[in-house]
Structure formats: structure tokens, C-alpha cells
Write an enzyme that holds these catalytic residues in place. Structure first.
Site, PDB file in Angstrom:
ATOM      1  N   GLY A  20       0.913  -1.169  -0.152  1.00 19.78           N
ATOM      2  CA  GLY A  20      -0.196  -0.097   0.028  1.00 19.78           C
ATOM      3  C   GLY A  20       0.588   1.280   0.054  1.00 19.78           C
ATOM      4  O   GLY A  20       0.391   2.350  -0.708  1.00 19.78           O
ATOM      5  N   ARG A  24       7.458   1.867   1.440  1.00 22.68           N
ATOM      6  CA  ARG A  24       7.674   0.209   1.505  1.00 22.68           C
ATOM      7  C   ARG A  24       7.855  -0.330   0.107  1.00 22.68           C
ATOM      8  O   ARG A  24       8.714  -1.090   0.213  1.00 22.68           O
ATOM      9  CB  ARG A  24       6.062  -0.187   2.178  1.00 22.68           C
ATOM     10  CG  ARG A  24       6.153  -0.024   3.582  1.00 22.68           C
ATOM     11  CD  ARG A  24       6.914  -1.068   4.362  1.00 22.68           C
ATOM     12  NE  ARG A  24       7.029  -0.713   5.691  1.00 22.68           N
ATOM     13  CZ  ARG A  24       6.497  -1.096   6.690  1.00 22.68           C
ATOM     14  NH1 ARG A  24       5.336  -1.684   6.480  1.00 22.68           N
ATOM     15  NH2 ARG A  24       6.641  -0.830   7.697  1.00 22.68           N
ATOM     16  N   ARG A  43       2.313  11.447  -8.830  1.00 20.02           N
ATOM     17  CA  ARG A  43       1.656  11.661  -7.236  1.00 20.02           C
ATOM     18  C   ARG A  43       2.320  11.033  -6.208  1.00 20.02           C
ATOM     19  O   ARG A  43       1.504  10.832  -5.187  1.00 20.02           O
ATOM     20  CB  ARG A  43       0.049  11.207  -7.490  1.00 20.02           C
ATOM     21  CG  ARG A  43      -0.685  12.006  -8.492  1.00 20.02           C
ATOM     22  CD  ARG A  43      -1.823  11.283  -8.488  1.00 20.02           C
ATOM     23  NE  ARG A  43      -2.802  12.241  -9.527  1.00 20.02           N
ATOM     24  CZ  ARG A  43      -4.133  12.737  -8.950  1.00 20.02           C
ATOM     25  NH1 ARG A  43      -4.203  12.725  -7.754  1.00 20.02           N
ATOM     26  NH2 ARG A  43      -4.637  13.338 -10.121  1.00 20.02           N
ATOM     27  N   ARG A  87      -0.333  -8.733  -3.660  1.00 20.50           N
ATOM     28  CA  ARG A  87      -0.358  -7.446  -2.741  1.00 20.50           C
ATOM     29  C   ARG A  87       0.227  -8.043  -1.609  1.00 20.50           C
ATOM     30  O   ARG A  87       0.417  -9.190  -1.072  1.00 20.50           O
ATOM     31  CB  ARG A  87      -1.965  -7.373  -2.239  1.00 20.50           C
ATOM     32  CG  ARG A  87      -1.938  -6.621  -0.939  1.00 20.50           C
ATOM     33  CD  ARG A  87      -3.290  -5.929  -0.659  1.00 20.50           C
ATOM     34  NE  ARG A  87      -3.365  -5.668   0.571  1.00 20.50           N
ATOM     35  CZ  ARG A  87      -2.929  -4.836   1.527  1.00 20.50           C
ATOM     36  NH1 ARG A  87      -1.848  -3.881   0.894  1.00 20.50           N
ATOM     37  NH2 ARG A  87      -3.196  -4.363   2.876  1.00 20.50           N
ATOM     38  N   SER A  90      -0.254  -5.042   5.468  1.00 20.89           N
ATOM     39  CA  SER A  90      -0.659  -5.444   6.790  1.00 20.89           C
ATOM     40  C   SER A  90      -2.049  -5.663   7.012  1.00 20.89           C
ATOM     41  O   SER A  90      -2.752  -5.151   6.225  1.00 20.89           O
ATOM     42  CB  SER A  90      -0.142  -4.404   7.634  1.00 20.89           C
ATOM     43  OG  SER A  90      -0.993  -3.162   7.519  1.00 20.89           O
ATOM     44  N   ASP A 204      -1.812  -5.787  13.896  1.00 21.52           N
ATOM     45  CA  ASP A 204      -2.466  -5.326  14.920  1.00 21.52           C
ATOM     46  C   ASP A 204      -3.454  -6.431  15.321  1.00 21.52           C
ATOM     47  O   ASP A 204      -4.062  -7.251  14.277  1.00 21.52           O
ATOM     48  CB  ASP A 204      -3.243  -3.881  14.852  1.00 21.52           C
ATOM     49  CG  ASP A 204      -3.877  -3.597  13.435  1.00 21.52           C
ATOM     50  OD1 ASP A 204      -3.189  -3.132  12.495  1.00 21.52           O
ATOM     51  OD2 ASP A 204      -5.107  -3.642  13.600  1.00 21.52           O
ATOM     52  N   ARG A 217       7.875  -3.879  12.707  1.00 18.79           N
ATOM     53  CA  ARG A 217       6.934  -3.992  11.530  1.00 18.79           C
ATOM     54  C   ARG A 217       7.965  -4.496  10.204  1.00 18.79           C
ATOM     55  O   ARG A 217       7.521  -5.055   9.591  1.00 18.79           O
ATOM     56  CB  ARG A 217       6.184  -2.784  11.278  1.00 18.79           C
ATOM     57  CG  ARG A 217       5.015  -2.498  12.119  1.00 18.79           C
ATOM     58  CD  ARG A 217       4.213  -1.319  11.944  1.00 18.79           C
ATOM     59  NE  ARG A 217       3.174  -1.001  13.120  1.00 18.79           N
ATOM     60  CZ  ARG A 217       2.021  -0.936  12.818  1.00 18.79           C
ATOM     61  NH1 ARG A 217       1.611  -0.910  11.753  1.00 18.79           N
ATOM     62  NH2 ARG A 217       1.226  -1.051  13.910  1.00 18.79           N
TER      63      ARG A 217
HETATM   64  N1  HPA Z   1      -8.646  -2.521   9.393  1.00 21.04           N
HETATM   65  C1  HPA Z   1      -8.274  -2.254   8.320  1.00 21.04           C
HETATM   66  N2  HPA Z   1      -7.118  -2.192   7.468  1.00 21.04           N
HETATM   67  C2  HPA Z   1      -6.077  -2.758   8.176  1.00 21.04           C
HETATM   68  C3  HPA Z   1      -6.321  -2.801   9.706  1.00 21.04           C
HETATM   69  C4  HPA Z   1      -7.443  -2.872  10.218  1.00 21.04           C
HETATM   70  O1  HPA Z   1      -7.680  -2.810  11.614  1.00 21.04           O
HETATM   71  N3  HPA Z   1      -4.937  -3.120   9.984  1.00 21.04           N
HETATM   72  C5  HPA Z   1      -4.451  -3.166   8.994  1.00 21.04           C
HETATM   73  N4  HPA Z   1      -4.738  -2.787   7.900  1.00 21.04           N
END
Ligand code: HPA
Length: 234
Positions: A20, A24, A43, A87, A90, A204, A217
Site C-alpha cells: 500500500g 515500503r 503523485r 499484494r 498489513s 494489529d 513492523r
Molecule cells: N482495519 C483495516 N485495515 C487494516 C487494519 C485494520 O484494523 N490493520 C491493518 N490494515
């Protein structure tokens, strides 16, 4: 050149990794590719092309969310001839058995809506990963000793979601994690007959309310990049 990608014809490899975050993409290209060359900065969305074990690879940012990913994936597939799109990103874990830093290989990607909803309307299409990539990624993770979960994920439209009952239903139905891009990547790959997979690192935890410290990370992100690269050329 396309509206959003400044690369010349031939500067995008048939295999594209899509994080994304454009920074990165830069980090992954500089860390894992031989002789990476920047091929896009329109951009601020950075893309790099180099080689991995002799194979040409592009690592290009997708931006956050399916509308942004859809722009880049459409142009990469339709204008630059990308054939394998993975893709790397995270996700938030939605099952107790999934731990921080674990890798999730998304077999399917459920959603409330995607940029393709206008095509499907009342048809509940099931976006799914390419089997050859999924199998190769599971094998690459095992070979690296990385704990990988294979199953369904949820591609959300909203990060700050104020509809918590939906997360409960996802958890109840075995969804492993939530992110915001894979479902539309799978829709587009299936529409245009190319291969796609999402390899995700758990950053997370929505049930345990935990999050990876930012220093950690990068390391788990590295495992994910290597799994994606190994799977692409298996
Ligand atoms: N929600 C949506 N996208 C994400 C999250 C999440 O908690 N963590 C990492 N990408």
C-alpha cells in the site's frame, strides 16, 4: 505512460508486488531486488523495477483502499501487461489463534462493497486467490519457518469503522483478518485472466487490542516480501 504511471513501455515487469505504502515499495525494492530502478513517481506513488534471483520484478505502491488499488492494478494489467500481482501489506487479526507478526495468505476476500459492485449488483461474487500462487506461498512460508494462516479475509471500505457488529460476524464466520485492498485485486485479476494473491502480516489485533511496535513492523514485512517473491517464481 498511463494517467497514473510514468513508466515507459517495457519498464514494468510481468510480476508486480503491490504494497500500500510507496515508501515500503522503495524499501522492499532496495532490500530485496538487484539493481532496482525507479520507474514511477506520479503523485508520489513510487514504483521500482529490478531483479530477484534473475527474474524481473516491479514493486509498486497501490495506495490505501480499493479505489486507489483499482487505478494502479487496472493500468498495470491492461496497459503494462502485468500477469502476476501480489499484494503485500498489513492487516488486523480477527481470530484469537492468529498472533501479531503471523502471515495470512488470503484464499478469499469478503467485502461490503468493492469498486466492482456496480458490475456485480445483486450477485455475490466470491473473489479468490490464484491457486498456484497460494500453494507456492504456503510452501515458501513453511520453508522459512514462518507461521502462515490460509483462509478468508475481509477487505473493508472504512478503517475507522463505526459498525462493530460487522466485525463480530466476520470473526464468527472464520475470517482471519481485515485489510482494505485484496477483494478488488482479486476481482480484477479474475476478470483479466491474470494471477493474484494477498500476503499479509498481522500488525494489529482487533480482538486482543494489541499492535506491533513500528520497529518490529519492518522485520515481519521482510518475511512477507520474501514469501511473495518465492511464490511468484516457484
Ligand atoms: N482495519 C483495516 N485495515 C487494516 C487494519 C485494520 O484494523 N490493520 C491493518 N490494515
Amino acid at each position: 505512460m498511463t494517467i497514473h504511471i510514468g513508466a515507459q513501455p517495457g519498464e514494468i515487469a510481468p510480476t508486480v508486488l503491490l504494497p500500500g505504502d510507496p515508501y515500503r515499495a522503495k524499501w522492499a525494492a532496495e532490500t530485496f531486488l538487484d539493481a532496482p530502478k525507479q520507474v514511477n513517481d506520479v503523485r508520489g506513488m513510487l514504483g521500482f523495477t529490478g531483479h530477484y534471483k534473475g527474474n524481473p520484478v516491479t514493486i509498486h505502491g497501490s495506495g490505501m483502499g480499493m479505489p486507489s488499488l483499482s487505478i494502479y492494478a487496472n493500468e498495470l494489467i491492461r496497459d503494462y501487461g502485468a500477469k502476476t500481482l501480489i499484494r503485500i501489506g498489513s492487516c488486523g487479526a480477527m481470530q484469537d489463534k492468529v498472533k501479531l507478526r503471523d502471515v495470512i495468505l488470503a484464499m478469499t476476500a469478503s467485502s461490503v462493497s468493492t469498486p466492482s459492485s456496480g458490475i456485480f449488483r445483486d450477485f455475490n461474487f466470491a473473489p479468490s486467490a490464484d491457486w498456484s500462487l497460494l500453494k507456492a506461498a504456503a510452501e515458501a512460508a513453511e520453508a522459512k519457518g514462518v507461521s502462515a494462516h490460509v483462509g478468508g479475509i475481509y477487505s473493508a471500505d472504512v478503517f475507522y469503522d463505526e459498525r462493530p457488529d460487522l466485525n463480530e460476524q466476520m470473526t464468527r464466520h472464520g475470517i482471519l483478518g481485515v485489510e482494505m485492498e485484496a477483494a478488488e485485486l482479486y476481482n480484477l485479476a479474475l476478470r483479466y485472466g491474470v494471477r493474484a494473491l494477498a500476503v499479509l502480516t498481522v500488525s494489529d489485533h482487533l480482538i486482543r487490542h494489541e499492535a506491533l511496535p513500528s520497529a518490529d513492523r519492518e522485520r515481519s514485512f521482510g518475511d512477507m516480501v520474501e514469501i511473495a517473491l518465492e511464490a511468484a517464481f516457484a
